[in-house]
Design an enzyme around this catalytic site. Structure first.
Site, PDB file in Angstrom:
ATOM      1  N   THR A 133      41.117 -72.594  -7.055  1.00  0.00           N
ATOM      2  CA  THR A 133      40.876 -73.546  -8.133  1.00  0.00           C
ATOM      3  C   THR A 133      40.478 -72.858  -9.430  1.00  0.00           C
ATOM      4  OG1 THR A 133      40.149 -75.209  -6.533  1.00  0.00           O
ATOM      5  CG2 THR A 133      39.491 -75.547  -8.822  1.00  0.00           C
ATOM      6  N   CYS A 402      40.081 -78.232   2.018  1.00  0.00           N
ATOM      7  CA  CYS A 402      41.207 -77.531   1.393  1.00  0.00           C
ATOM      8  C   CYS A 402      40.771 -76.204   0.776  1.00  0.00           C
ATOM      9  CB  CYS A 402      41.874 -78.411   0.334  1.00  0.00           C
ATOM     10  SG  CYS A 402      43.128 -79.528   1.020  1.00  0.00           S
ATOM     11  N   PHE A 403      39.497 -75.863   0.869  1.00  0.00           N
ATOM     12  CA  PHE A 403      38.991 -74.524   0.545  1.00  0.00           C
ATOM     13  C   PHE A 403      39.256 -74.130  -0.908  1.00  0.00           C
ATOM     14  CE2 PHE A 403      41.035 -74.930   4.696  1.00  0.00           C
ATOM     15  CZ  PHE A 403      39.905 -75.039   5.480  1.00  0.00           C
ATOM     16  N   CYS A 404      39.109 -75.092  -1.809  1.00  0.00           N
ATOM     17  CA  CYS A 404      39.330 -74.840  -3.241  1.00  0.00           C
ATOM     18  C   CYS A 404      40.713 -74.255  -3.481  1.00  0.00           C
ATOM     19  CB  CYS A 404      38.252 -73.923  -3.811  1.00  0.00           C
ATOM     20  SG  CYS A 404      36.603 -74.641  -3.792  1.00  0.00           S
ATOM     21  N   ASN A 405      41.712 -74.766  -2.758  1.00  0.00           N
ATOM     22  CA  ASN A 405      43.082 -74.260  -2.889  1.00  0.00           C
ATOM     23  C   ASN A 405      44.048 -75.403  -2.613  1.00  0.00           C
ATOM     24  OD1 ASN A 405      45.549 -72.841  -2.729  1.00  0.00           O
ATOM     25  ND2 ASN A 405      44.514 -71.008  -1.988  1.00  0.00           N
TER      26      ASN A 405
END
Length: 865
Positions: A133, A402-405
């Site tokens: 992100t 979503c793991f900042c992705n």
């Protein structure tokens, strides 16, 4: 001590060493979120603390002796950072930042962008869709400068490898920036470091425009477990975060800037320490010559930088270097990946769906990260939130979402842009626990290994998957007569980790330990072949009335009517229930329900998830004496007054479910009592009556009376109601197998910590109610209660029993809902009201406009007088 020396001492010694790294998370904890933040060694903290006590470190901007010591130590750490990445000060400068995100922001603001004009195409900002992100967020800066941003898919960039022929116009020096991660923080996929040279030379073009390309390599995830050689792959910008490498300190990162690009960077702000000279009355400013000093606005976090020195020492002493760490972590990931892909249900369906772009063939293409979703035997995804809750019951720490992705999440899960927007409109935001919408996953599960991870960690995780998906709820394997092999499942024999994984393990372990690892795989494979799902829940062989007899004292009323069978309040949040037969109703629910809570030394609320022994503390309230009496085994009873002394009260702030609440401390006497019981500093605090906590809008309800309702220290709503018919159904399912150890149904009721317990005609009918009338009180149903792992805690002993959560998850369509929240419809209670056991319950079903009344008796009417 190198990793191989530690491992060679045997699993018992290694376990003791590993405990040093997990002392803060508890005995038996399996930590598998090293990609999020790795753990720090105790020796690093001890040496850092000793350093601070033995030396005085002053502000590095001064000239005194202590400041000179700080400056020199910081510079030494810069050299060690560059040495870690196989480069020197001749090629790179180290700019300390608050983390890799701040480093990326610095590049976005300082890069020499050329705005697009009527006669100029301007600069281009390109980034891989599989980017964090913080990389994507750089486009907000470029858009403000009228610079075009372009997202490039990994498959498009791979197909472009080697297809360029150098710059189409060698004279064009229009600057462009291409960003890509060395390792995906979503899947662990590692992208070629050779892209750096190919993009810069023009052999590969992210976008077919003329100009000079610069490359930013996002190395934050990669360098936590792998060596990076910047002498071989000289990226222009390299952001890193040190807590991913060392675990401590957090909030400190760096931007490595190549000397060739440093003169091009623009400075739009100057702070303390960055100016060589300036005037306050006119536009005169001369920056310092050093790149680091020019961009490190203000005083850097110099004590944290000094902590890095001890991080380097510990890393080198314990591991032998990044090459050893890479082999060790990849071997564990490859082993776990091979095991996961071998797991099958009796019908042959896979237990997990793994998301990635490699087959874990080598650490050059894959990091020690496994991203997946758990499936049921029909192939449907089990929500990541439920997996996370079950994992916590096994003391396994993993990460979900979503793991900042978002880009990688969309690509691997097949989520379109329109669906992302639809999910947001449905209330889903990054970081929440809404894991399934319309049956489709919004995210996934990720495990990742660090240098202190062990083979036992990997096997504990695999046993967790097997226990929860391929074993009976009690955790015991299903008998051999229903083994997976007999159900036509392909055998896992011969599917041990491939030769590469074995080589990795043997590279770190003595021969006998490598053989032990392979035998452990064989044992695991045997376990997989020996288990299957339990048979479908059969009809109870015991008549329902017999089961009801086991629930004596719970269901005394006729099953044909709806009546209140039990009333509970919980004066202290997360502590034991106080059962009553008749109790006053206040503006926030049952009078004194969740009016107090226990907090730790930092003022953070404790719950049974962190401290199961809270359930052993039994509060009771004497309304006539105006005291709350608290008892616990091995402790003398203690009294706490119900009324606050406004003159002596120590006001404090705390948080409940993200709400800031005003409270006051109940005094040192009860603090000492709690601290003695728990063996650590604790305090009892009470909600301040002069500081109301307003209820939030929930589940789409828009009735204004509910919107103005106030809450005590509860999580969601004023009341929680459960139906004994629902409990009975779960009770039958839990007792359907002889393997399960039976326990009284009332103990099961207590696990759900309801205020109002009713009987009913059908299980889970309460979820179809819209409103409820209990005597003269009217309630609005706010929606189901989404359960967490607390329902697995025996409220009489504090012991965990995982099968309650697992069975409920299996039979409730993967959403662990049980009970419904209630809120007062009318908030104007002009006279005291009470709720009583035996009162009749009149529900209004969703879609109906009239109450479904059952015969009422004056004897059981609630009274407002």
């Amino acid at each position: 001590m190198p990793i191989k020396e530690l491992v060679s001492k045997g699993s018992e010694s290694l376990g003791a060493w590993y405990y040093v790294y997990t002392h803060s998370t508890g005995v038996g904890t399996v930590y598998l979120d090293h990609a999020g933040a790795t753990l720090f060694p105790q020796s690093q903290l001890e040496n850092f603390t000793r350093d601070l006590t033995e030396n005085v470190y002053g502000n590095p901007h001064s000239q005194n002796i202590s400041s000179k010591l700080t400056y020199d130590t910081v510079e030494q750490v810069r050299y060690r950072i560059l040495a870690l990445f196989h480069t020197t000060t001749e090629d790179y400068s180290v700019i300390f930042t608050s983390g890799s995100t701040a480093a990326l922001k610095l590049v976005a603001e300082a890069f020499p962008w050329v705005s697009q004009g009527p006669e100029s195409s301007g600069s281009r900002f390109c980034y891989l869709t599989d980017s964090h992100t913080s990389v994507v967020g750089m486009r907000e800066v470029t858009m403000a400068l009228n610079v075009t941003s372009t997202a490039v898919r990994p498959e498009d960039l791979r197909s472009a490898e080697g297809q360029g022929d150098g710059p189409s116009d060698p004279d064009c020096q229009l600057p462009h920036l291409f960003c890509y991660p060395a390792q995906s923080n979503f899947s662990g996929t590692r992208y070629p470091l050779t892209w750096i040279g190919e993009v810069k030379s023009g052999q590969m073009r992210p976008v077919g425009v003329p100009g000079k390309w610069f490359v930013l390599l996002d190395a934050a995830a990669y360098v936590s477990t792998s060596p990076l050689d910047l002498s071989a792959h000289p990226a222009d910008f390299v952001p890193v975060s040190f807590y991913k490498i060392f675990g401590f300190p957090t909030g400190l990162g760096a931007l490595l800037v190549h000397r060739r690009v440093a003169p091009l960077l623009r400075k739009t702000y100057f702070g303390g320490g960055t100016a060589a000279a300036y005037l306050t009355g006119e536009d005169f400013y001369i920056p310092r010559s050093s790149v680091a000093e020019r961009f490190e606005d203000g005083t850097i976090s110099f004590l944290d930088v000094i902590a890095l020195k001890h991080g380097f020492d510990a890393l080198e002493r314990l591991t032998g270097g990044m090459e050893e760490i890479q082999q060790h972590t990849f071997g564990l990931a490859q082993y776990t990946h091979a095991a996961l892909t071998s797991l099958r249900y009796p019908n042959g369906a896979p237990v997990v769906r793994i998301y990635g772009d490699s087959e874990f063939s080598s650490p050059e293409v894959q990091g020690p990260v496994i991203n997946f979703n758990v499936l049921d035997d029909r192939g449907d995804v089990i929500g990541y939130s439920q997996v996370d809750k079950m994992a916590s019951l096994y003391n396994i720490h993993l990460r979900t979402g979503c793991f900042c992705n978002t880009g990688a999440c969309q690509r691997h899960l097949g989520i379109s842009d329109a669906v992302v927007k639809k999910h947001f409109q449905a209330g889903h935001v990054c970081g929440d626990d809404i894991d399934l919408i319309d049956g489709q996953p919004t995210g996934s599960v990720r495990i990742s290994f660090g240098y202190m991870s062990t083979l036992e960690d990997a096997q504990a995780f695999l046993r967790f998957i097997i226990d929860t998906r391929l074993c009976s709820p009690s955790g015991r394997s299903v008998p051999q007569d229903c083994a997976a092999g007999e159900a036509g499942v392909p055998s896992t024999e011969g599917k041990a980790p491939n030769a590469t994984a074995v080589t990795r393990v043997r590279g770190l372990m003595p021969q006998e330990d490598a053989l032990t690892a392979l035998r452990a795989w064989d044992d695991l494979s045997t376990a997989v072949n020996a288990v299957t799902l339990p048979p479908p829940v059969r009809e109870a062989t015991t008549p329902q009335q017999t089961l009801l007899e086991k629930a004596a004292g719970v269901l005394d009323a006729d099953l044909g009517s709806h009546v209140v069978t039990n009333l509970y309040l919980y004066p202290i949040k997360s502590c034991a229930a106080f059962e009553v037969t008749r109790w006053p109703v206040g503006n926030q629910g049952l009078l004194y329900d969740r009016s107090w809570m226990v907090v730790n030394h930092n003022g953070v609320c404790l719950s049974q998830k962190q401290e199961p022994r809270l359930c052993l503390i039994q509060p009771s309230i004497d309304l006539q004496q105006r005291v709350m009496v608290i008892t616990a085994k091995g402790m003398d009873p203690i009294e706490v007054p119900l009324d606050e002394n406004s003159e002596q009260a120590q006001i404090c702030q705390s948080k409940v479910c993200a709400d800031r609440v005003k409270t006051y401390n109940c005094g040192e006497k009860i603090s000492s009592w709690l601290s003695k019981f728990f063996g650590r500093p604790c305090h009892l605090i009470k909600q301040n009556s002069n500081f109301p906590r307003n209820a939030k809008k929930k589940h789409g309800k828009d009735q204004s009376p509910v919107m103005t309702a106030t809450l005590s220290l509860v999580n969601e709503a004023q009341y929680l109601l459960i139906n004994t018919s629902s409990v009975l159904e779960l009770y039958q399912q839990l007792n359907a197998s002889d393997e399960n150890e039976s326990f009284p149904m009332k103990d099961l009721i207590l696990r759900f910590r309801a205020n109002i317990v009713t009987n009913g005609t059908r299980a889970f009918e309460e979820e179809k109610w819209d409103e409820v009338s209990i005597g003269s009180l009217h309630f609005q149903v706010q929606g189901p209660c989404h359960r967490c792992q607390m329902i697995c805690i025996d409220q009489k002993t504090g012991q965990r029993r995982q099968d309650v959560f697992q069975k409920l998850s299996e039979n409730r369509e993967k959403k662990v809902n049980f009970g419904v929240y209630l809120m007062h419809i009318s908030r104007d209670v002009s006279s005291p009201c009470v709720l009583s056991v035996g009162s009749q319950v009149f529900p209004v079903w969703k879609g109906n406009t009239e109450y479904h009344y059952l015969p009422a008796t004056e004897k059981h009417q609630d009274v407002c007088s």
